[in-house]
Design an enzyme around this catalytic site. Structure first.
Site, mmCIF file in Angstrom:
data_model
loop_
_atom_site.group_PDB
_atom_site.id
_atom_site.type_symbol
_atom_site.label_atom_id
_atom_site.label_comp_id
_atom_site.label_asym_id
_atom_site.label_seq_id
_atom_site.Cartn_x
_atom_site.Cartn_y
_atom_site.Cartn_z
ATOM 1 C CD GLN A 58 0.235 -2.589 3.691
ATOM 2 O OE1 GLN A 58 0.973 -1.999 2.923
ATOM 3 N NE2 GLN A 58 -0.904 -2.055 4.132
ATOM 4 C CD GLU A 69 -2.841 1.006 2.492
ATOM 5 O OE1 GLU A 69 -2.848 -0.043 3.166
ATOM 6 O OE2 GLU A 69 -3.691 1.911 2.631
ATOM 7 C CD GLU A 80 -5.903 -4.869 3.874
ATOM 8 O OE1 GLU A 80 -5.854 -4.586 5.095
ATOM 9 O OE2 GLU A 80 -6.289 -4.074 2.995
ATOM 10 C CG ASN A 128 -9.345 -1.692 1.277
ATOM 11 O OD1 ASN A 128 -8.968 -2.854 1.398
ATOM 12 N ND2 ASN A 128 -9.208 -0.783 2.241
ATOM 13 C CD GLU A 129 -10.218 -2.812 5.842
ATOM 14 O OE1 GLU A 129 -10.257 -1.752 6.487
ATOM 15 O OE2 GLU A 129 -9.514 -3.783 6.175
ATOM 16 C CE1 TYR A 184 -3.372 -6.552 8.586
ATOM 17 C CE2 TYR A 184 -5.638 -5.819 8.315
ATOM 18 C CZ TYR A 184 -4.332 -5.879 7.871
ATOM 19 O OH TYR A 184 -3.988 -5.269 6.683
HETATM 20 O O1 AHR Z 1 -2.920 -2.776 6.157
HETATM 21 C C1 AHR Z 1 -3.246 -1.588 6.806
HETATM 22 C C2 AHR Z 1 -4.714 -1.213 6.682
HETATM 23 O O2 AHR Z 1 -5.499 -2.173 7.311
HETATM 24 C C3 AHR Z 1 -5.267 -1.164 5.283
HETATM 25 O O3 AHR Z 1 -5.041 0.051 4.665
HETATM 26 C C4 AHR Z 1 -6.734 -1.386 5.487
HETATM 27 O O4 AHR Z 1 -7.354 -1.997 4.387
HETATM 28 C C5 AHR Z 1 -6.780 -2.234 6.735
HETATM 29 O O5 AHR Z 1 -7.700 -1.753 7.639
#
Ligand code: AHR
Length: 553
Positions: A402, A57, A352, A216-217, A289
């Protein structure tokens, strides 16, 4: 160590076959700790190489001070792209890279990143208000020079042998901009004004970008939409997109962790225009995450996080527990998707994933969201990649969040300093699975018991995945036990081993990490191992990731 054999657990949710059940009693008297059953005739599907994908990103120092150093830099580069990064990515067969975001994508105007570099506009970066960059000068993390645009990204992908995966802006650009971005990338040489502009910047032939994320999201930074609102937007953006002779694969903005309501609401919204609307979806993204290391004390996004480097064994196990949940999330979202897509054509794109700690371990100012990567993250990454390998029918792509100078980075860089992290080594080891046939593998092993804030807790002690390519069997195994090795008998059901090789990523200190000054603290080593017959044995080191490559007779 042969411990706790009375409590062998099966590390799978699948029912035991009668043949396997009969082994359970033999384990109680065996001279080894665990048994790994590789059911060579039970194929699960081809492992998509794209599950070994990456995410870069325009955030913090992922691009500026990371991927992009600029053509006039003294740092070795290929057309402005950091050369040692390119070389390292080629070694792990990087299949696909997602860009420009993340949240950044829904603030990005792709037109800012084309044409002569000197004439490109400078913009305020989406992440500029982060405390790490807010009070600094005119740095690229704050005022984006747009030097790294579409041509540079596609060139980066070409150099590394990866497919580009572009995420389009749905929150703040109209759909015509999406169509024009597709035209810029894919229209034939000389056919359109945008193709000419592409050619003027060195891209005469079409880029043939296949993978396109529609936002995205979109439930959060991508527009704060409801799933129904997003379904309407998705239909609009995905309708009548110029194809230029190729199939475009649209990835819908999907749920975060266990938000099944989003998945269901999105599909219901899509079906309001009839079942044909589903044909436009190639993949549904899932973000997950592993961040909450509080052992149930809080759900607060900041308070729940732990430290990247300073942690106790209980936080090691907590990260493993959090990461391990991904398999049930994949299964849960898959079940919901199947209610609408009976043919199971639409797959999950976990674009992600990774651990997310408190700020504080960044290697340089302005490296927002950067964290030091330890052996804990390597084991967590092996565990995650094994989940994808075990679910090839459901997951078609995944992108580690990332690539560098960020969350679960494979690389850290600052100026001319560059280092590969333990997670890089995991990707290198696991590359052998790409495109191979996954085969069912069952792990029978005593669970680890540990103290979780005064309460006894359990976690599985060996798990992994296996794949077959002709006579080559690849078996990857994670031992999350911080203190104990595990000796396992590997039962090859349907074949015999004639030779093999072992590669191990282990560290005597679970906090071990690679730094610019000590770049090889954690590295993979090969060990002599000569497996023969139907039941070779191997001892898995504590807190390790292991790759076993067996040649079958
Ligand atoms: O990876 C960091 C952020 O986490 C990304 O920009 C977003 O898509 C997610 O919330």
């Amino acid at each position: 160590m042969a411990i706790g054999r009375r409590h062998f657990v099966r590390n799978t949710s699948l029912a035991l076959g009668a043949a396997l059940l009969s082994h359970k009693s033999t384990l109680a008297t065996a001279s080894f700790d665990a048994r790994i059953e590789v059911l060579l005739n039970e194929e699960l599907g081809t492992i998509s190489p794209n599950i070994y994908g990456h995410f870069a990103e325009n955030l913090g120092a992922v691009i500026y001070d990371g991927v992009w150093v600029g053509e006039n830099s003294k740092i070795a580069n290929v057309g402005g792209i950091r050369k040692n990064l390119v070389d390292a990515l080629r070694k792990i067969s990087s299949p696909v890279i997602r860009w420009p975001g993340g949240c950044f994508a829904d603030s990005y105007d792709w037109k800012d990143g084309i044409g002569p570099t000197a004439k490109r506009p400078r913009r305020t970066n989406f992440w500029a208000s982060d405390p790490l960059v807010r009070d600094q000068g005119n740095i690229p993390q704050k005022y984006d020079p747009n030097e790294f645009g579409t041509n540079e990204f596609v060139q980066f992908c070409k150099l590394t042998g990866s497919q580009p995966y572009l995420a389009a802006n749905v929150r703040s650009l109209p759909s015509v901009d999406f169509y024009r971005w597709v035209e810029y990338c894919n229209s034939p040489a000389g056919s359109t004004t945008l193709a000419d502009q592409r050619a003027a910047a060195g891209g005469k032939e079409p880029f043939n970008v296949r993978y396109w994320g529609i936002g995205n999201e979109s439930w959060g930074c991508g527009g704060e939409m409801t799933p129904g609102e997003y379904a309407t937007e998705f239909r609009r953006y995905a309708a009548w997109v110029p194809q230029f002779g190729m199939d475009l694969s649209f990835i819908a903005s999907g749920p975060n962790d266990a938000e099944y309501k989003w998945t269901r609401g999105f599909f219901e919204g899509m079906l309001q225009k009839g079942s044909n609307a589903l044909n436009r979806i190639w993949g549904l993204s899932l973000h997950y995450y592993s961040w909450n290391l509080s052992r149930g004390r809080t759900q607060n996004w900041d308070a729940g996080k732990g430290d990247a480097v300073k942690f106790e064994p209980v936080e090691w196990y907590e990260l493993m527990r959090e990461a391990d949940k991904l398999e049930s999330l994949i299964e849960g979202h898959w079940q919901v998707m199947n209610e609408f897509d009976a043919k199971r054509r639409i797959k999950l794109v976990v674009d992600e994933w990774g651990p997310w700690y408190k700020p504080g371990s960044e290697v340089a100012p302005a490296h927002i969201l950067e964290q030091m990567i330890t052996q804990r993250d390597a084991v967590m990454s092996g565990l995650t990649l094994d989940i994808f390998n075990r679910n090839p029918d459901k997951v078609t792509m995944a992108n580690c969040a990332q690539l560098m100078n960020c969350l679960n980075s494979l690389f850290l860089a600052s100026g001319d300093r560059f280092v590969t992290t333990p997670v890089y080594h995991v990707f290198q080891m696991y590359a052998a699975h790409q495109g191979a046939q996954a085969v069912r593998t069952e792990f029978l092993s005593p669970s680890i018991t540990y103290d979780r804030d005064g309460q006894p807790a359990n976690f599985w002690s060996l798990k992994g995945s296996a794949s077959l390519r002709g006579k080559d069997l690849t078996l990857t195994v994670v031992n999350p036990d911080v203190g104990q090795p595990k000796e396992a008998e590997i039962n090859l059901l349907g074949a015999e081993a004639s030779s093999g090789r072992a590669t191990i990523l282990a560290a005597s200190d679970i906090h071990a990490h690679n730094t610019f000054d000590n770049p090889n603290e954690v590295h993979a080593r090969t060990e002599s191992w000569s497996p023969t017959g139907r039941t070779p044995k191997f001892t898995f080191a504590p807190a390790s990731v292991t790759l076993l490559q067996l040649k079958l007779a």
